[in-house]
Structures are given as C-alpha cells and as structure tokens.
Design a protein around this motif. Structure first.
Motif, PDB file in Angstrom:
ATOM      1  N   VAL A  28      -8.423  -6.518  -8.844  1.00 50.34           N
ATOM      2  CA  VAL A  28      -9.146  -6.051  -7.661  1.00 50.34           C
ATOM      3  C   VAL A  28      -9.185  -4.530  -7.706  1.00 50.34           C
ATOM      4  O   VAL A  28      -8.156  -3.878  -7.905  1.00 50.34           O
ATOM      5  CB  VAL A  28      -8.469  -6.537  -6.358  1.00 50.34           C
ATOM      6  CG1 VAL A  28      -9.184  -5.981  -5.133  1.00 50.34           C
ATOM      7  CG2 VAL A  28      -8.431  -8.064  -6.311  1.00 50.34           C
ATOM      8  N   TYR A  29     -10.392  -3.992  -7.526  1.00 52.68           N
ATOM      9  CA  TYR A  29     -10.615  -2.548  -7.554  1.00 52.68           C
ATOM     10  C   TYR A  29     -11.132  -2.085  -6.200  1.00 52.68           C
ATOM     11  O   TYR A  29     -11.942  -2.773  -5.579  1.00 52.68           O
ATOM     12  CB  TYR A  29     -11.658  -2.193  -8.621  1.00 52.68           C
ATOM     13  CG  TYR A  29     -11.230  -2.561 -10.018  1.00 52.68           C
ATOM     14  CD1 TYR A  29     -10.527  -1.663 -10.804  1.00 52.68           C
ATOM     15  CD2 TYR A  29     -11.533  -3.812 -10.548  1.00 52.68           C
ATOM     16  CE1 TYR A  29     -10.131  -1.998 -12.091  1.00 52.68           C
ATOM     17  CE2 TYR A  29     -11.146  -4.159 -11.838  1.00 52.68           C
ATOM     18  CZ  TYR A  29     -10.446  -3.246 -12.597  1.00 52.68           C
ATOM     19  OH  TYR A  29     -10.050  -3.586 -13.862  1.00 52.68           O
ATOM     20  N   ASP A  30     -10.683  -0.898  -5.766  1.00 58.02           N
ATOM     21  CA  ASP A  30     -11.252  -0.327  -4.545  1.00 58.02           C
ATOM     22  C   ASP A  30     -12.596   0.313  -4.889  1.00 58.02           C
ATOM     23  O   ASP A  30     -13.045   0.267  -6.035  1.00 58.02           O
ATOM     24  CB  ASP A  30     -10.276   0.649  -3.872  1.00 58.02           C
ATOM     25  CG  ASP A  30      -9.963   1.881  -4.701  1.00 58.02           C
ATOM     26  OD1 ASP A  30     -10.685   2.174  -5.687  1.00 58.02           O
ATOM     27  OD2 ASP A  30      -8.979   2.571  -4.360  1.00 58.02           O
ATOM     28  N   MET A  31     -13.227   0.924  -3.908  1.00 57.03           N
ATOM     29  CA  MET A  31     -14.591   1.419  -4.104  1.00 57.03           C
ATOM     30  C   MET A  31     -14.676   2.670  -4.979  1.00 57.03           C
ATOM     31  O   MET A  31     -15.750   3.035  -5.413  1.00 57.03           O
ATOM     32  CB  MET A  31     -15.279   1.663  -2.757  1.00 57.03           C
ATOM     33  CG  MET A  31     -15.542   0.373  -1.984  1.00 57.03           C
ATOM     34  SD  MET A  31     -16.277  -0.987  -2.969  1.00 57.03           S
ATOM     35  CE  MET A  31     -17.863  -0.348  -3.359  1.00 57.03           C
ATOM     36  N   VAL A  32     -13.559   3.299  -5.282  1.00 59.33           N
ATOM     37  CA  VAL A  32     -13.585   4.438  -6.216  1.00 59.33           C
ATOM     38  C   VAL A  32     -13.175   4.007  -7.621  1.00 59.33           C
ATOM     39  O   VAL A  32     -13.053   4.825  -8.515  1.00 59.33           O
ATOM     40  CB  VAL A  32     -12.727   5.627  -5.728  1.00 59.33           C
ATOM     41  CG1 VAL A  32     -13.304   6.219  -4.451  1.00 59.33           C
ATOM     42  CG2 VAL A  32     -11.285   5.246  -5.552  1.00 59.33           C
ATOM     43  N   GLY A  33     -12.925   2.695  -7.799  1.00 60.65           N
ATOM     44  CA  GLY A  33     -12.621   2.164  -9.117  1.00 60.65           C
ATOM     45  C   GLY A  33     -11.152   2.108  -9.476  1.00 60.65           C
ATOM     46  O   GLY A  33     -10.801   1.814 -10.610  1.00 60.65           O
ATOM     47  N   THR A  34     -10.278   2.345  -8.501  1.00 65.95           N
ATOM     48  CA  THR A  34      -8.839   2.273  -8.750  1.00 65.95           C
ATOM     49  C   THR A  34      -8.375   0.819  -8.716  1.00 65.95           C
ATOM     50  O   THR A  34      -8.692   0.087  -7.774  1.00 65.95           O
ATOM     51  CB  THR A  34      -8.069   3.074  -7.678  1.00 65.95           C
ATOM     52  OG1 THR A  34      -8.536   4.424  -7.691  1.00 65.95           O
ATOM     53  CG2 THR A  34      -6.575   3.039  -7.938  1.00 65.95           C
ATOM     54  N   LEU A  35      -7.615   0.413  -9.720  1.00 70.51           N
ATOM     55  CA  LEU A  35      -7.051  -0.937  -9.748  1.00 70.51           C
ATOM     56  C   LEU A  35      -5.974  -1.028  -8.676  1.00 70.51           C
ATOM     57  O   LEU A  35      -5.003  -0.282  -8.697  1.00 70.51           O
ATOM     58  CB  LEU A  35      -6.460  -1.232 -11.127  1.00 70.51           C
ATOM     59  CG  LEU A  35      -5.794  -2.587 -11.308  1.00 70.51           C
ATOM     60  CD1 LEU A  35      -6.818  -3.714 -11.195  1.00 70.51           C
ATOM     61  CD2 LEU A  35      -5.083  -2.650 -12.653  1.00 70.51           C
ATOM     62  N   VAL A  36      -6.157  -1.943  -7.709  1.00 75.85           N
ATOM     63  CA  VAL A  36      -5.198  -2.063  -6.608  1.00 75.85           C
ATOM     64  C   VAL A  36      -4.431  -3.380  -6.637  1.00 75.85           C
ATOM     65  O   VAL A  36      -3.448  -3.537  -5.921  1.00 75.85           O
ATOM     66  CB  VAL A  36      -5.895  -1.883  -5.236  1.00 75.85           C
ATOM     67  CG1 VAL A  36      -6.420  -0.465  -5.085  1.00 75.85           C
ATOM     68  CG2 VAL A  36      -6.996  -2.905  -5.036  1.00 75.85           C
ATOM     69  N   MET A  37      -4.880  -4.325  -7.469  1.00 73.76           N
ATOM     70  CA  MET A  37      -4.196  -5.615  -7.552  1.00 73.76           C
ATOM     71  C   MET A  37      -4.497  -6.234  -8.911  1.00 73.76           C
ATOM     72  O   MET A  37      -5.632  -6.173  -9.385  1.00 73.76           O
ATOM     73  CB  MET A  37      -4.684  -6.530  -6.420  1.00 73.76           C
ATOM     74  CG  MET A  37      -3.942  -7.834  -6.292  1.00 73.76           C
ATOM     75  SD  MET A  37      -4.535  -8.786  -4.866  1.00 73.76           S
ATOM     76  CE  MET A  37      -3.598  -7.997  -3.569  1.00 73.76           C
ATOM     77  N   ASP A  38      -3.475  -6.822  -9.532  1.00 71.40           N
ATOM     78  CA  ASP A  38      -3.620  -7.475 -10.831  1.00 71.40           C
ATOM     79  C   ASP A  38      -2.748  -8.726 -10.810  1.00 71.40           C
ATOM     80  O   ASP A  38      -1.520  -8.630 -10.816  1.00 71.40           O
ATOM     81  CB  ASP A  38      -3.180  -6.514 -11.937  1.00 71.40           C
ATOM     82  CG  ASP A  38      -3.532  -6.991 -13.329  1.00 71.40           C
ATOM     83  OD1 ASP A  38      -3.916  -8.171 -13.500  1.00 71.40           O
ATOM     84  OD2 ASP A  38      -3.413  -6.183 -14.259  1.00 71.40           O
ATOM     85  N   MET A  39      -3.381  -9.891 -10.729  1.00 68.91           N
ATOM     86  CA  MET A  39      -2.646 -11.148 -10.601  1.00 68.91           C
ATOM     87  C   MET A  39      -3.035 -12.087 -11.732  1.00 68.91           C
ATOM     88  O   MET A  39      -4.209 -12.199 -12.084  1.00 68.91           O
ATOM     89  CB  MET A  39      -2.964 -11.813  -9.258  1.00 68.91           C
ATOM     90  CG  MET A  39      -2.645 -10.974  -8.051  1.00 68.91           C
ATOM     91  SD  MET A  39      -0.900 -10.707  -7.807  1.00 68.91           S
ATOM     92  CE  MET A  39      -0.380 -12.350  -7.392  1.00 68.91           C
TER      93      MET A  39
END
Length: 75
Positions: A28-39
C-alpha cells in the motif's frame, strides 16, 4: 477479472477478493508514493493505523506476477 477491494471508503478493515480465492502479497502506497504497508499472502488488511486519505494498493501473487492495482480511501 475477479479482483475486488472493498469497502471503499473504509475505516478499519479492507477486504480483498481474488480469482480462485488465492491470498495475495499486498503493498500500500500513499499519494506521494511512500510504501506504508507491506503484507504477505492476505485476504484482508487492518488499516486502522493509516492516516485519513487516498492510497494505492498493489497486489501480486506468490510469484510476484499478476499485479492488480486499486485505489481506496481511508476515512
């Protein structure tokens, strides 16, 4: 194609339906492209810790193939 992410918008849990009910690896990426979740290999995500806003979900199978993209809103 059998891939579905719901509900949208969501506040606590996000559910993923896939063809043949196979679990997927999710990023899951936020709107600036930062990875915020990896499952790894899931059918649902607990999104309670995400900030309110828009996100992009990228789901792949166990081999990294069949990428699916979906946008969702966290309330």
């Amino acid at each position: 194609n059998g891939f579905k992410v719901y509900p949208n918008p969501a506040s606590t849990m996000l559910y993923i339906t896939t063809p043949n009910d196979v679990p997927v690896h999710v990023k899951v990426y936020d709107m600036v492209g930062t990875l915020v979740m990896d499952m790894d290999m899931v059918h649902q995500l607990d999104i309670t810790k995400l900030a309110t806003g828009s996100y992009t979900l990228v789901a792949t199978d166990a081999k990294g193939g069949d990428a699916h993209h979906a946008r969702f809103m966290k309330q």
